[in-house]
Design an enzyme around this catalytic site. Structure first.
Site, PDB file in Angstrom:
ATOM      1  N   SER A   1      -6.552   3.532  -5.753  1.00  0.00           N
ATOM      2  CA  SER A   1      -5.962   4.370  -4.702  1.00  0.00           C
ATOM      3  C   SER A   1      -6.043   5.846  -5.063  1.00  0.00           C
ATOM      4  O   SER A   1      -6.315   6.683  -4.199  1.00  0.00           O
ATOM      5  CB  SER A   1      -4.505   3.979  -4.443  1.00  0.00           C
TER       6      SER A   1
ATOM      7  N   ALA B   1      -8.839   2.984   5.390  1.00  0.00           N
ATOM      8  CA  ALA B   1      -9.845   3.039   4.330  1.00  0.00           C
ATOM      9  C   ALA B   1     -10.369   4.468   4.304  1.00  0.00           C
ATOM     10  O   ALA B   1     -11.124   4.867   5.182  1.00  0.00           O
ATOM     11  CB  ALA B   1     -10.966   2.045   4.607  1.00  0.00           C
ATOM     12  N   VAL B   2      -9.929   5.249   3.320  1.00  0.00           N
ATOM     13  CA  VAL B   2     -10.214   6.683   3.323  1.00  0.00           C
ATOM     14  C   VAL B   2     -11.500   7.068   2.588  1.00  0.00           C
ATOM     15  O   VAL B   2     -11.884   8.233   2.617  1.00  0.00           O
ATOM     16  CB  VAL B   2      -9.023   7.497   2.766  1.00  0.00           C
TER      17      VAL B   2
ATOM     18  N   HIS C   1       0.824  -1.204   0.000  1.00  0.00           N
ATOM     19  CA  HIS C   1       0.000   0.000   0.000  1.00  0.00           C
ATOM     20  C   HIS C   1       0.863   1.260   0.000  1.00  0.00           C
ATOM     21  O   HIS C   1       1.904   1.299   0.645  1.00  0.00           O
ATOM     22  CB  HIS C   1      -0.931   0.012   1.215  1.00  0.00           C
ATOM     23  N   PRO C   2       0.392   2.280  -0.695  1.00  0.00           N
ATOM     24  CA  PRO C   2       1.148   3.541  -0.724  1.00  0.00           C
ATOM     25  C   PRO C   2       0.903   4.374   0.529  1.00  0.00           C
ATOM     26  O   PRO C   2      -0.095   4.183   1.223  1.00  0.00           O
ATOM     27  CB  PRO C   2       0.544   4.254  -1.948  1.00  0.00           C
TER      28      PRO C   2
ATOM     29  N   GLU D   1      -9.622   6.930  -4.399  1.00  0.00           N
ATOM     30  CA  GLU D   1      -9.928   6.946  -2.970  1.00  0.00           C
ATOM     31  C   GLU D   1      -9.248   8.126  -2.269  1.00  0.00           C
ATOM     32  O   GLU D   1      -9.873   8.832  -1.470  1.00  0.00           O
ATOM     33  CB  GLU D   1      -9.502   5.620  -2.335  1.00  0.00           C
TER      34      GLU D   1
ATOM     35  N   PHE E   1       1.038   3.566   6.975  1.00  0.00           N
ATOM     36  CA  PHE E   1      -0.251   3.767   7.636  1.00  0.00           C
ATOM     37  C   PHE E   1      -1.343   3.388   6.646  1.00  0.00           C
ATOM     38  O   PHE E   1      -1.389   3.909   5.530  1.00  0.00           O
ATOM     39  CB  PHE E   1      -0.392   5.237   8.047  1.00  0.00           C
ATOM     40  N   ILE E   2      -2.221   2.481   7.048  1.00  0.00           N
ATOM     41  CA  ILE E   2      -3.312   2.026   6.190  1.00  0.00           C
ATOM     42  C   ILE E   2      -4.626   2.476   6.813  1.00  0.00           C
ATOM     43  O   ILE E   2      -4.897   2.196   7.989  1.00  0.00           O
ATOM     44  CB  ILE E   2      -3.337   0.484   6.048  1.00  0.00           C
TER      45      ILE E   2
END
Length: 169
Positions: free
Chosen positions: A86, A124-125, A69-70, A89, A121-122
Protein backbone atom coordinates in the site's frame (compact mmCIF):
# COMPACT_ATOMS: atom_id res chain seq x y z
CA UNK A 1 12.12 -11.06 -7.71
CA UNK A 2 9.24 -12.76 -9.50
CA UNK A 3 8.81 -16.49 -9.22
CA UNK A 4 7.65 -18.81 -12.00
CA UNK A 5 4.13 -20.21 -11.74
CA UNK A 6 5.64 -23.73 -11.69
CA UNK A 7 7.55 -22.81 -8.52
CA UNK A 8 4.38 -21.40 -6.96
CA UNK A 9 2.61 -24.68 -7.67
CA UNK A 10 5.32 -26.57 -5.73
CA UNK A 11 5.07 -24.52 -2.54
CA UNK A 12 3.56 -26.05 0.57
CA UNK A 13 0.55 -24.24 2.00
CA UNK A 14 2.52 -22.22 4.57
CA UNK A 15 4.97 -20.91 1.94
CA UNK A 16 2.12 -20.27 -0.51
CA UNK A 17 0.29 -18.19 2.11
CA UNK A 18 3.49 -16.34 3.09
CA UNK A 19 4.03 -15.38 -0.55
CA UNK A 20 0.44 -14.49 -1.46
CA UNK A 21 -1.06 -13.62 1.92
CA UNK A 22 -0.68 -9.88 1.29
CA UNK A 23 -2.18 -9.86 -2.19
CA UNK A 24 -5.55 -9.16 -0.56
CA UNK A 25 -4.88 -6.56 2.16
CA UNK A 26 -4.46 -8.11 5.62
CA UNK A 27 -6.46 -11.15 4.46
CA UNK A 28 -4.27 -14.26 4.23
CA UNK A 29 -7.44 -16.36 4.32
CA UNK A 30 -7.79 -15.59 0.62
CA UNK A 31 -4.50 -17.34 -0.16
CA UNK A 32 -5.32 -20.16 2.27
CA UNK A 33 -8.56 -20.91 0.44
CA UNK A 34 -6.97 -20.55 -2.97
CA UNK A 35 -4.17 -23.02 -2.22
CA UNK A 36 -6.41 -26.08 -2.75
CA UNK A 37 -7.11 -24.99 -6.34
CA UNK A 38 -3.54 -25.69 -7.50
CA UNK A 39 -1.94 -26.27 -9.89
CA UNK A 40 -2.32 -23.03 -11.80
CA UNK A 41 -1.48 -23.12 -15.50
CA UNK A 42 -0.61 -19.43 -15.56
CA UNK A 43 -0.82 -16.21 -13.56
CA UNK A 44 -4.28 -15.46 -14.98
CA UNK A 45 -5.57 -18.78 -13.62
CA UNK A 46 -4.26 -17.90 -10.17
CA UNK A 47 -5.98 -14.53 -10.28
CA UNK A 48 -9.23 -16.11 -11.48
CA UNK A 49 -9.09 -18.60 -8.61
CA UNK A 50 -8.61 -15.75 -6.14
CA UNK A 51 -11.53 -13.85 -7.68
CA UNK A 52 -13.69 -16.96 -7.25
CA UNK A 53 -12.64 -17.31 -3.61
CA UNK A 54 -13.68 -13.70 -3.01
CA UNK A 55 -16.99 -14.17 -4.84
CA UNK A 56 -17.73 -17.28 -2.73
CA UNK A 57 -16.91 -15.53 0.56
CA UNK A 58 -19.73 -14.48 2.82
CA UNK A 59 -20.87 -10.87 2.76
CA UNK A 60 -19.38 -10.45 6.26
CA UNK A 61 -16.02 -11.74 5.03
CA UNK A 62 -16.15 -9.45 2.01
CA UNK A 63 -16.97 -6.47 4.23
CA UNK A 64 -14.09 -7.34 6.57
CA UNK A 65 -11.76 -7.47 3.56
CA UNK A 66 -12.97 -4.08 2.35
CA UNK A 67 -12.52 -2.63 5.84
CA UNK A 68 -8.97 -4.07 6.02
CA UNK A 69 -7.92 -1.46 3.46
CA UNK A 70 -6.52 1.88 4.59
CA UNK A 71 -7.88 5.26 3.65
CA UNK A 72 -6.07 6.78 0.69
CA UNK A 73 -3.69 9.45 1.99
CA UNK A 74 -5.13 8.82 5.44
CA UNK A 75 -3.87 8.74 9.01
CA UNK A 76 -2.36 5.25 8.68
CA UNK A 77 -0.13 6.55 5.89
CA UNK A 78 0.98 9.48 8.03
CA UNK A 79 1.83 7.14 10.91
CA UNK A 80 3.72 4.76 8.60
CA UNK A 81 1.27 1.92 9.30
CA UNK A 82 0.53 0.88 5.72
CA UNK A 83 1.66 -2.43 4.30
CA UNK A 84 4.70 -2.21 2.05
CA UNK A 85 2.43 -2.78 -0.96
CA UNK A 86 0.00 0.00 0.00
CA UNK A 87 2.85 2.38 0.78
CA UNK A 88 4.38 1.81 -2.65
CA UNK A 89 1.05 2.07 -4.47
CA UNK A 90 -0.01 5.28 -2.72
CA UNK A 91 3.43 6.87 -3.16
CA UNK A 92 3.38 5.97 -6.86
CA UNK A 93 0.10 7.85 -7.23
CA UNK A 94 1.60 10.96 -5.62
CA UNK A 95 -0.35 10.59 -2.38
CA UNK A 96 2.81 10.90 -0.28
CA UNK A 97 3.44 14.40 -1.67
CA UNK A 98 0.08 16.10 -1.21
CA UNK A 99 -0.15 19.81 -0.50
CA UNK A 100 -1.95 20.74 2.72
CA UNK A 101 -5.04 21.68 0.69
CA UNK A 102 -5.00 18.36 -1.17
CA UNK A 103 -4.53 16.44 2.07
CA UNK A 104 -7.49 18.32 3.58
CA UNK A 105 -9.63 17.39 0.56
CA UNK A 106 -8.66 13.71 0.82
CA UNK A 107 -9.44 13.77 4.54
CA UNK A 108 -12.84 15.37 3.89
CA UNK A 109 -13.69 12.84 1.17
CA UNK A 110 -12.45 9.86 3.22
CA UNK A 111 -14.68 10.93 6.11
CA UNK A 112 -17.73 11.56 3.92
CA UNK A 113 -17.30 8.30 2.05
CA UNK A 114 -16.82 6.17 5.18
CA UNK A 115 -19.80 7.86 6.83
CA UNK A 116 -21.99 7.14 3.81
CA UNK A 117 -20.89 3.54 3.13
CA UNK A 118 -19.39 2.21 6.35
CA UNK A 119 -16.09 1.25 4.72
CA UNK A 120 -13.12 3.05 3.17
CA UNK A 121 -12.93 4.22 -0.44
CA UNK A 122 -11.09 1.53 -2.41
CA UNK A 123 -9.38 2.30 -5.68
CA UNK A 124 -6.53 0.56 -7.45
CA UNK A 125 -4.24 3.59 -7.55
CA UNK A 126 -1.33 2.08 -9.45
CA UNK A 127 -0.85 4.15 -12.62
CA UNK A 128 -3.42 6.72 -11.41
CA UNK A 129 -2.81 10.37 -10.55
CA UNK A 130 -4.06 12.10 -7.43
CA UNK A 131 -6.46 14.08 -9.67
CA UNK A 132 -7.91 10.84 -11.08
CA UNK A 133 -8.29 9.48 -7.56
CA UNK A 134 -10.10 12.62 -6.39
CA UNK A 135 -12.39 12.45 -9.43
CA UNK A 136 -13.15 8.81 -8.60
CA UNK A 137 -14.01 9.77 -5.03
CA UNK A 138 -16.33 12.54 -6.16
CA UNK A 139 -18.11 10.35 -8.69
CA UNK A 140 -18.43 7.22 -6.58
CA UNK A 141 -19.71 8.93 -3.43
CA UNK A 142 -23.02 9.32 -5.31
CA UNK A 143 -23.39 5.55 -5.86
CA UNK A 144 -25.87 3.40 -3.98
CA UNK A 145 -24.40 1.36 -1.13
CA UNK A 146 -24.99 -1.87 -3.08
CA UNK A 147 -23.25 -0.55 -6.20
CA UNK A 148 -20.35 0.80 -4.18
CA UNK A 149 -19.90 -2.47 -2.27
CA UNK A 150 -19.58 -4.27 -5.63
CA UNK A 151 -17.23 -1.56 -6.93
CA UNK A 152 -15.02 -1.90 -3.84
CA UNK A 153 -14.70 -5.65 -4.44
CA UNK A 154 -13.84 -5.09 -8.10
CA UNK A 155 -11.20 -2.52 -7.16
CA UNK A 156 -9.77 -4.97 -4.62
CA UNK A 157 -9.49 -7.56 -7.39
CA UNK A 158 -7.69 -4.99 -9.57
CA UNK A 159 -5.25 -4.29 -6.72
CA UNK A 160 -4.70 -8.05 -6.36
CA UNK A 161 -3.98 -8.34 -10.10
CA UNK A 162 -1.29 -5.67 -9.86
CA UNK A 163 0.23 -7.37 -6.84
CA UNK A 164 0.19 -10.81 -8.46
CA UNK A 165 1.85 -9.31 -11.55
CA UNK A 166 4.62 -8.04 -9.26
CA UNK A 167 5.12 -11.48 -7.65
CA UNK A 168 4.59 -14.13 -10.32
CA UNK A 169 6.25 -14.50 -13.75
Amino acid sequence: MKIPIATLNQLDQAAFVRLLGGVYEHSPWMAERCYAQQPFAERAALLQAMREVLAAATEAEQLALIRAHPDLAGKAALRGELTAESTQEQAGAGLAQLTPAEFARFTELNTAYTTRFGFPFIMAVKNASKDQILAGFEQRITHTPTAEFAMALEQINRIAAFRIDDLIE
